[in-house]
Motif scaffolding. Structure first.
Motif, short mmCIF file in Angstrom:
data_model
loop_
_atom_site.label_atom_id
_atom_site.label_comp_id
_atom_site.label_asym_id
_atom_site.label_seq_id
_atom_site.Cartn_x
_atom_site.Cartn_y
_atom_site.Cartn_z
N GLN A 182 0.84 -1.19 0.00
CA GLN A 182 0.00 0.00 0.00
C GLN A 182 0.88 1.25 0.00
O GLN A 182 1.83 1.34 0.78
CB GLN A 182 -0.92 0.01 1.22
N PRO A 183 0.60 2.23 -0.86
CA PRO A 183 1.41 3.44 -0.88
C PRO A 183 1.20 4.28 0.36
O PRO A 183 0.13 4.25 0.98
CB PRO A 183 0.91 4.17 -2.14
N GLY A 184 2.23 5.02 0.73
CA GLY A 184 2.10 5.86 1.92
C GLY A 184 3.30 6.75 2.13
O GLY A 184 4.12 6.96 1.22
N PHE A 185 3.40 7.29 3.33
CA PHE A 185 4.42 8.27 3.69
C PHE A 185 5.01 7.92 5.05
O PHE A 185 4.33 7.36 5.91
CB PHE A 185 3.81 9.68 3.80
N GLU A 186 6.29 8.28 5.23
CA GLU A 186 6.90 8.28 6.55
C GLU A 186 6.78 9.69 7.13
O GLU A 186 6.93 10.69 6.41
CB GLU A 186 8.37 7.88 6.48
N VAL A 187 6.52 9.77 8.42
CA VAL A 187 6.33 11.06 9.08
C VAL A 187 7.60 11.40 9.87
O VAL A 187 7.94 10.71 10.83
CB VAL A 187 5.11 11.03 10.03
N ILE A 188 8.31 12.43 9.43
CA ILE A 188 9.54 12.87 10.10
C ILE A 188 9.25 14.13 10.91
O ILE A 188 8.84 15.15 10.35
CB ILE A 188 10.66 13.16 9.09
N THR A 189 9.47 14.04 12.22
CA THR A 189 9.21 15.18 13.10
C THR A 189 10.51 15.54 13.83
O THR A 189 11.08 14.70 14.53
CB THR A 189 8.12 14.85 14.13
N PRO A 190 11.01 16.77 13.68
CA PRO A 190 12.22 17.18 14.42
C PRO A 190 11.94 17.23 15.93
O PRO A 190 10.87 17.66 16.36
CB PRO A 190 12.52 18.58 13.87
N LEU A 191 12.90 16.75 16.68
CA LEU A 191 12.81 16.79 18.14
C LEU A 191 13.94 17.69 18.65
O LEU A 191 15.12 17.37 18.47
CB LEU A 191 12.94 15.39 18.72
N LYS A 192 13.58 18.81 19.27
CA LYS A 192 14.60 19.69 19.84
C LYS A 192 14.97 19.17 21.23
O LYS A 192 14.16 19.18 22.15
CB LYS A 192 14.10 21.12 19.93
N LEU A 193 16.19 18.67 21.35
CA LEU A 193 16.64 18.03 22.58
C LEU A 193 16.93 19.06 23.66
O LEU A 193 17.09 20.26 23.39
CB LEU A 193 17.89 17.19 22.30
N ASP A 194 17.02 18.57 24.89
CA ASP A 194 17.35 19.45 26.01
C ASP A 194 18.71 20.10 25.82
O ASP A 194 18.97 21.19 26.36
CB ASP A 194 17.31 18.66 27.32
N SER A 195 19.58 19.43 25.03
CA SER A 195 20.92 19.99 24.77
C SER A 195 20.88 21.14 23.78
O SER A 195 21.88 21.84 23.59
CB SER A 195 21.84 18.89 24.24
N GLY A 196 19.75 21.33 23.10
CA GLY A 196 19.63 22.36 22.08
C GLY A 196 19.79 21.83 20.68
O GLY A 196 19.37 22.48 19.71
N LEU A 197 20.38 20.63 20.53
CA LEU A 197 20.50 20.01 19.21
C LEU A 197 19.14 19.49 18.75
O LEU A 197 18.25 19.22 19.56
CB LEU A 197 21.51 18.86 19.25
N ILE A 198 19.01 19.31 17.44
CA ILE A 198 17.75 18.82 16.87
C ILE A 198 18.00 17.45 16.25
O ILE A 198 18.95 17.26 15.47
CB ILE A 198 17.21 19.80 15.82
N PHE A 199 17.14 16.49 16.62
CA PHE A 199 17.26 15.12 16.14
C PHE A 199 15.98 14.76 15.38
O PHE A 199 14.87 14.99 15.87
CB PHE A 199 17.47 14.16 17.32
N MET A 200 16.15 14.21 14.17
CA MET A 200 14.99 13.86 13.34
C MET A 200 14.44 12.50 13.76
O MET A 200 15.18 11.51 13.82
CB MET A 200 15.38 13.83 11.86
#
Length: 281
Positions: A100-118
């Protein structure tokens, strides 16, 4: 056979031998390539087996810098805490699941360290009436604890385009350019769990990969057999030519007569009946 004829025959058979040798070398390379492909798949399977259900470790311990990632850490579960940047969420196109066709959902997470992890929060199907999901579940609001399995970023695909709020591949430098702040550009995470839980059912989680080792070993053996058969055929052809050029030699004639006698002795009753019918018709 005169001397010039012998020289010509020698050169001709030298050429045949050279062709057979080159063919055998090519078969050897192809066989080795198949073996390497098999080893690659075995390595991936071993990596999945050892890392998929491993105990989670802090993200900073496994990925100490935002731009580096060890391949041996793929699928290793890691823990982190931060706040989802829901407004920066994107969809990865062309991600089929169970046909079945579809999408992956990527949401950035801003860590407590200030870095951003996808974080790849999971999969949603294509809508029934448009080339978009009917609905994308929202991530939890506020501070959230996340456990995810590490994955290396995907390469950029030149010429592949995507609509607004979508991407063609999980190319982390591209994702990093869409958000403010420093982001991890070598690895992202397949979501395992998040706490507190979202208000609605999250996208479908990633499935454990199943690696099919395929027919690589069989193909590797086949290429070796092809190389052996090349020299076997060369030897057979050389013997046939030798017998044809020395048919008047008593020893050779005796060998040919014995071969013909053995061939006749191997005839079945059906062969004999066919010969009788051929003589009558």
């Amino acid at each position: 056979m005169g001397r010039p004829a012998k020289v010509r025959a020698l050169w001709r058979w030298t050429g045949y031998l050279a062709v057979a040798t080159v063919f055998a070398i090519a078969c050897g390379f192809l066989s080795n390539w198949q073996v390497n492909r098999l080893h690659e798949k075995e390595h991936i399977q071993n990596l999945i087996t050892s890392n998929w259900d491993a105990d989670p470790l802090p993200l900073a311990e496994v990925v100490p810098t935002a731009g580096a990632f060890e391949a041996s850490r793929e699928y290793q579960p890691v823990t982190m805490a931060g706040e989802y940047l829901a407004d920066e969420q994107v969809l990865v196109r062309n991600r089929p699941r169970s046909g079945q066709p579809g999408f992956e959902v990527i949401t950035p997470l801003k860590l407590d360290s200030g870095l951003i992890f996808m974080v790849d929060r999971g999969w949603v199907p294509t809508g029934s009436a448009q080339d978009l999901p009917d609905h994308v579940p929202a991530p939890p609001e506020g501070e959230v604890s996340v456990t995810a399995r590490l994955k290396p970023g995907e390469p950029e695909l030149p010429g592949r385009s995507a609509g607004n709020g979508q991407i063609a591949t999980v190319h982390l430098p591209d994702l990093a350019s869409r958000v403010d702040g420093e982001s991890y550009t070598a690895a992202y995470g397949l979501l395992m769990s998040e706490h507190p839980a979202p208000a609605e059912a999250r996208p479908l989680p990633a499935l454990q990969p199943e690696i099919n080792e395929g027919m690589h070993l069989s193909y590797a053996i086949q290429w070796v057999l092809f190389a052996v058969l090349a020299f076997a055929f060369l030897g057979y052809a050389a013997r046939q030519e030798y017998l044809a050029h020395n048919a008047d030699d008593p020893k050779v004639r005796a060998k040919l007569e014995k071969r013909e006698q053995r061939r006749r002795e191997r005839k079945t009753d059906a062969d004999a009946e066919d010969e009788i019918l051929d003589s009558v018709l």
